[in-house]
Design a protein around this motif. Sequence first.
Motif, PDB file in Angstrom:
ATOM      1  N   VAL A  92       0.872  -1.168   0.000  1.00  9.99           N
ATOM      2  CA  VAL A  92       0.000   0.000   0.000  1.00  9.99           C
ATOM      3  C   VAL A  92       0.909   1.217   0.000  1.00  9.99           C
ATOM      4  N   VAL A  93       0.757   2.092  -0.966  1.00  6.76           N
ATOM      5  CA  VAL A  93       1.593   3.290  -1.032  1.00  6.76           C
ATOM      6  C   VAL A  93       0.784   4.443  -0.461  1.00  6.76           C
ATOM      7  N   MET A  94       1.326   5.052   0.579  1.00  5.36           N
ATOM      8  CA  MET A  94       0.635   6.146   1.259  1.00  5.36           C
ATOM      9  C   MET A  94       1.285   7.457   0.848  1.00  5.36           C
ATOM     10  N   LEU A  95       0.562   8.230   0.065  1.00  2.00           N
ATOM     11  CA  LEU A  95       1.074   9.484  -0.461  1.00  2.00           C
ATOM     12  C   LEU A  95       0.407  10.664   0.216  1.00  2.00           C
ATOM     13  N   GLY A  96       1.091  11.784   0.264  1.00  2.00           N
ATOM     14  CA  GLY A  96       0.514  12.990   0.828  1.00  2.00           C
ATOM     15  C   GLY A  96       1.383  14.184   0.488  1.00  2.00           C
ATOM     16  N   GLU A  97       0.904  15.340   0.875  1.00  2.00           N
ATOM     17  CA  GLU A  97       1.647  16.556   0.613  1.00  2.00           C
ATOM     18  C   GLU A  97       2.818  16.712   1.570  1.00  2.00           C
ATOM     19  N   ASP A  98       3.844  17.401   1.112  1.00  2.00           N
ATOM     20  CA  ASP A  98       4.919  17.838   1.978  1.00  2.00           C
ATOM     21  C   ASP A  98       4.313  18.761   3.032  1.00  2.00           C
ATOM     22  N   CYS A  99       4.805  18.720   4.254  1.00  2.00           N
ATOM     23  CA  CYS A  99       4.180  19.486   5.335  1.00  2.00           C
ATOM     24  C   CYS A  99       4.223  20.994   5.105  1.00  2.00           C
ATOM     25  N   GLU A 100       5.059  21.470   4.204  1.00  2.00           N
ATOM     26  CA  GLU A 100       5.092  22.893   3.893  1.00  2.00           C
ATOM     27  C   GLU A 100       4.059  23.272   2.834  1.00  2.00           C
ATOM     28  N   GLN A 101       3.330  22.305   2.314  1.00  2.00           N
ATOM     29  CA  GLN A 101       2.387  22.552   1.224  1.00  2.00           C
ATOM     30  C   GLN A 101       0.927  22.426   1.667  1.00  2.00           C
ATOM     31  N   TYR A 102       0.672  22.373   2.955  1.00  2.00           N
ATOM     32  CA  TYR A 102      -0.723  22.251   3.412  1.00  2.00           C
ATOM     33  C   TYR A 102      -1.552  23.408   2.880  1.00  2.00           C
ATOM     34  N   GLY A 103      -2.793  23.118   2.642  1.00  2.00           N
ATOM     35  CA  GLY A 103      -3.694  24.185   2.233  1.00  2.00           C
ATOM     36  C   GLY A 103      -4.287  23.867   0.952  1.00  2.00           C
TER      37      GLY A 103
END
Length: 103
Positions: A92-103
Amino acid sequence: LLKNENAILPLKPSVRSVAVIGSLATHQADWQYTENAGLPRVISPRLTDALAAILESRVRVTAAAGFATHCSLAAGDTAGAVATARAADVAVVMLGEDCEQYG
């Protein structure tokens, strides 16, 4: 998985191991971030913990980040992440935004 190619879902009883790959695989602290709106910070369970809780105990759940940190797109132990995925029956590949890119 969205297409459910090869009918991988639901997981078959023959599955004995699941690897969660990605920098957010075991990170928990800032999955759901709130600004200064007066709302409480929400700490969600780690995906590895949630999978271990719902899968039968015969299924081993492992994780590997592949990135330097949860807040970085810099490569970390990518070879280790690939090896972890290859060693598992399902990855399972868990992807998300870099923490500086929230919003």
